[in-house]
Scaffold this motif. Structure first.
Motif, PDB file in Angstrom:
ATOM      1  N   VAL A  81      24.993 -10.466   7.980  1.00  0.00           N
ATOM      2  CA  VAL A  81      25.874  -9.623   8.784  1.00  0.00           C
ATOM      3  C   VAL A  81      25.204  -8.283   9.072  1.00  0.00           C
ATOM      4  O   VAL A  81      25.381  -7.688  10.141  1.00  0.00           O
ATOM      5  CB  VAL A  81      27.213  -9.428   8.041  1.00  0.00           C
ATOM      6  CG1 VAL A  81      28.153  -8.537   8.852  1.00  0.00           C
ATOM      7  CG2 VAL A  81      27.870 -10.771   7.760  1.00  0.00           C
ATOM      8  N   ALA A  82      24.465  -7.822   8.090  1.00  0.00           N
ATOM      9  CA  ALA A  82      23.668  -6.593   8.212  1.00  0.00           C
ATOM     10  C   ALA A  82      22.393  -6.818   7.417  1.00  0.00           C
ATOM     11  O   ALA A  82      22.328  -7.732   6.588  1.00  0.00           O
ATOM     12  CB  ALA A  82      24.449  -5.395   7.687  1.00  0.00           C
ATOM     13  N   PRO A  83      21.334  -6.031   7.637  1.00  0.00           N
ATOM     14  CA  PRO A  83      20.097  -6.229   6.874  1.00  0.00           C
ATOM     15  C   PRO A  83      20.348  -6.170   5.366  1.00  0.00           C
ATOM     16  O   PRO A  83      20.789  -5.153   4.828  1.00  0.00           O
ATOM     17  CB  PRO A  83      19.210  -5.061   7.346  1.00  0.00           C
ATOM     18  CG  PRO A  83      19.718  -4.734   8.704  1.00  0.00           C
ATOM     19  CD  PRO A  83      21.185  -4.971   8.668  1.00  0.00           C
ATOM     20  N   GLY A  84      20.117  -7.276   4.697  1.00  0.00           N
ATOM     21  CA  GLY A  84      20.300  -7.357   3.257  1.00  0.00           C
ATOM     22  C   GLY A  84      21.681  -7.811   2.820  1.00  0.00           C
ATOM     23  O   GLY A  84      21.905  -8.047   1.622  1.00  0.00           O
ATOM     24  N   PRO A 111      36.400 -12.033  13.881  1.00  0.00           N
ATOM     25  CA  PRO A 111      34.969 -12.352  13.734  1.00  0.00           C
ATOM     26  C   PRO A 111      34.744 -13.502  12.750  1.00  0.00           C
ATOM     27  O   PRO A 111      35.485 -13.667  11.773  1.00  0.00           O
ATOM     28  CB  PRO A 111      34.368 -11.046  13.221  1.00  0.00           C
ATOM     29  CG  PRO A 111      35.515 -10.310  12.613  1.00  0.00           C
ATOM     30  CD  PRO A 111      36.721 -10.672  13.406  1.00  0.00           C
ATOM     31  N   GLN A 112      33.704 -14.284  13.021  1.00  0.00           N
ATOM     32  CA  GLN A 112      33.333 -15.414  12.175  1.00  0.00           C
ATOM     33  C   GLN A 112      31.824 -15.439  12.003  1.00  0.00           C
ATOM     34  O   GLN A 112      31.076 -15.054  12.902  1.00  0.00           O
ATOM     35  CB  GLN A 112      33.803 -16.742  12.788  1.00  0.00           C
ATOM     36  CG  GLN A 112      35.314 -16.899  12.844  1.00  0.00           C
ATOM     37  CD  GLN A 112      35.721 -18.245  13.401  1.00  0.00           C
ATOM     38  OE1 GLN A 112      34.885 -19.035  13.849  1.00  0.00           O
ATOM     39  NE2 GLN A 112      37.013 -18.520  13.383  1.00  0.00           N
ATOM     40  N   TRP A 113      31.368 -15.891  10.816  1.00  0.00           N
ATOM     41  CA  TRP A 113      29.951 -16.047  10.544  1.00  0.00           C
ATOM     42  C   TRP A 113      29.727 -17.375   9.837  1.00  0.00           C
ATOM     43  O   TRP A 113      30.642 -17.938   9.209  1.00  0.00           O
ATOM     44  CB  TRP A 113      29.434 -14.920   9.630  1.00  0.00           C
ATOM     45  CG  TRP A 113      29.590 -13.553  10.228  1.00  0.00           C
ATOM     46  CD1 TRP A 113      28.791 -12.939  11.136  1.00  0.00           C
ATOM     47  CD2 TRP A 113      30.641 -12.619   9.925  1.00  0.00           C
ATOM     48  NE1 TRP A 113      29.237 -11.683  11.427  1.00  0.00           N
ATOM     49  CE2 TRP A 113      30.384 -11.452  10.696  1.00  0.00           C
ATOM     50  CE3 TRP A 113      31.760 -12.631   9.092  1.00  0.00           C
ATOM     51  CZ2 TRP A 113      31.204 -10.336  10.667  1.00  0.00           C
ATOM     52  CZ3 TRP A 113      32.581 -11.512   9.060  1.00  0.00           C
ATOM     53  CH2 TRP A 113      32.308 -10.389   9.831  1.00  0.00           C
ATOM     54  N   ASP A 114      28.506 -17.865   9.939  1.00  0.00           N
ATOM     55  CA  ASP A 114      28.111 -19.060   9.188  1.00  0.00           C
ATOM     56  C   ASP A 114      27.788 -18.671   7.752  1.00  0.00           C
ATOM     57  O   ASP A 114      27.481 -17.509   7.456  1.00  0.00           O
ATOM     58  CB  ASP A 114      26.894 -19.726   9.840  1.00  0.00           C
ATOM     59  CG  ASP A 114      27.223 -20.251  11.223  1.00  0.00           C
ATOM     60  OD1 ASP A 114      28.393 -20.627  11.448  1.00  0.00           O
ATOM     61  OD2 ASP A 114      26.311 -20.259  12.083  1.00  0.00           O
ATOM     62  N   SER A 115      27.847 -19.645   6.872  1.00  0.00           N
ATOM     63  CA  SER A 115      27.547 -19.382   5.465  1.00  0.00           C
ATOM     64  C   SER A 115      26.115 -18.877   5.302  1.00  0.00           C
ATOM     65  O   SER A 115      25.172 -19.420   5.895  1.00  0.00           O
ATOM     66  CB  SER A 115      27.750 -20.666   4.648  1.00  0.00           C
ATOM     67  OG  SER A 115      27.472 -20.433   3.296  1.00  0.00           O
ATOM     68  N   LEU A 116      25.943 -17.804   4.513  1.00  0.00           N
ATOM     69  CA  LEU A 116      24.664 -17.151   4.228  1.00  0.00           C
ATOM     70  C   LEU A 116      24.046 -16.490   5.456  1.00  0.00           C
ATOM     71  O   LEU A 116      22.862 -16.142   5.455  1.00  0.00           O
ATOM     72  CB  LEU A 116      23.669 -18.140   3.603  1.00  0.00           C
ATOM     73  CG  LEU A 116      24.112 -18.799   2.290  1.00  0.00           C
ATOM     74  CD1 LEU A 116      23.023 -19.722   1.769  1.00  0.00           C
ATOM     75  CD2 LEU A 116      24.462 -17.741   1.250  1.00  0.00           C
TER      76      LEU A 116
END
Length: 362
Positions: free
Chosen positions: A69-72, A61-66
């Motif tokens: 991923v989950a609420p909060g 899995p990959q995400w962008d900065s900031l």
């Protein structure tokens, strides 16, 4: 009875082997947090481990900065994936670290992390993270202090390696440009070639120069001064090397007087007439005839042949000379273009060095 027992044992062994083989071919996904609770604004690390066959294509899995991923819960950054071998390099274990942060106190449920192995999705177990806030004593305001200023980071040479390296390159380019521009302005070659020159006997060197005068037919030109200057300079150089006194700095009369000590009158009689004619041409604008020029050339050759000294054969001692080459217009244009391009590269490097210094000193 024994046969039934044997059959059951074989079936059990086969099922065990199949179970172990299937277990080895399974994909396992495991995620765990460094801690179950953090303060507001604090970072928390998560380790994701995936085991699969070596031949499988695994996408983590990959995400962008900031990105949330989950609420909060916000994603901060991820480290490079670390790969290790399992089962004699038949399987592999992928391990990757993720970092998250949160700015509200809450109990955050982190959803299952999805990993794709050969386009098939596998998920980890969900995780829970508690984000707690600080207790603030509102009754005693003296205990509340303003925000402390930022601490200056410690000086590290590793951060300045690039700046130092490019600075040294810039100095080298500046030195090279100064050298090339100076050589271009003085019309000198960029690289001087050095070669060895074997020594030549004085009479051979003089005869080579006289042959050059004959080939150029200088004695047939209207400018007798150039002809007699070249002819007398050749004789002066020969006399200097043959007899050892500096005939180049002496007058014609002084040369004849000095030669009377080592030559007989017959050898220098025609030479005396040659020098007198040369002085008249150079200083009194005396105009000579072609046959007179030809006769003086023959006189110079006869004097050299009468007084030459054959040197014994010996191992030649080479003399180092510098070969100066003249550049063509095309070569000059190429050099000028190279100087311009190099100057532009230098400016780009200096701009980059300035930017790096500015960023490091913030």
């Amino acid at each position: 009875m024994i046969k039934h027992t044997t059959i059951k044992t074989l079936i059990t062994l086969i099922l065990t082997v199949l179970t172990l083989t299937a277990a080895k071919a399974q994909v396992t996904v495991d995620a765990r947090l460094d801690s179950a609770a953090i303060f507001i604004g604090q970072r928390i690390g998560m380790t994701l481990e995936v085991s699969a066959d070596r031949s499988k294509d695994v996408i983590l899995p990959q995400w962008d900065s900031l990105q949330q991923v989950a609420p909060g819960l916000e994603f901060v950054r991820a480290e490079k994936t670390d790969t290790s071998s399992l089962d004699d390099d038949k399987r592999m274990l992928l391990r990757r670290r993720y970092y998250f942060t949160a700015f509200d106190s809450a109990l955050i449920l982190i959803p299952e992390l999805e990993v794709k192995v050969d386009s098939k999705a596998y998920r980890s177990k969900p995780l829970a993270l508690k984000v707690v806030t600080f207790d603030i004593d509102t009754l005693h305001t003296d205990s509340i202090y303003p925000i402390k200023p930022e601490l200056a980071p410690p000086f590290e040479w590793a951060e300045w390696n690039v700046v130092i390296c490019f600075s040294l390159i810039s100095l080298a380019i500046i030195g090279l440009l100064i050298y090339v521009i100076y050589r271009l302005k003085t019309n000198k070659p960029i690289i001087r070639r050095i070669r060895n020159k074997k020594p030549v006997a004085p009479h051979k060197a003089a005869m080579e120069k006289i042959e050059h005068i004959k080939e150029e037919k200088i004695w047939q030109s209207e400018d007798s001064k150039e002809y007699y200057t070249m002819l007398t300079d050749t004789l002066r150089q020969y006399i200097k090397e043959r007899y050892g006194f500096n005939a180049l700095e002496m007058t014609s009369y002084e040369i004849i007087q000095k030669l009377q000590e080592v030559n007989d009158e017959d050898a220098i009689s025609e030479l005396r007439e040659l020098f007198q004619t040369a002085d008249l041409v150079k200083f009194a604008k005396y105009v000579t005839l072609i046959n007179e020029n030809d006769r003086n050339l023959v006189s110079a050759i006869e004097y050299i042949n009468q007084t030459k000294q054959e040197e014994p054969e010996q191992k030649p001692q080479p003399e180092v000379i510098i070969v100066e080459e003249h550049r063509s217009k095309v070569a000059k244009r190429v050099l000028l273009i190279s100087v311009v391009v190099t100057s532009m590269v230098l400016l780009a490097i200096l701009a980059y060095v300035g930017y790096r210094v500015y960023m490091l000193t913030l």
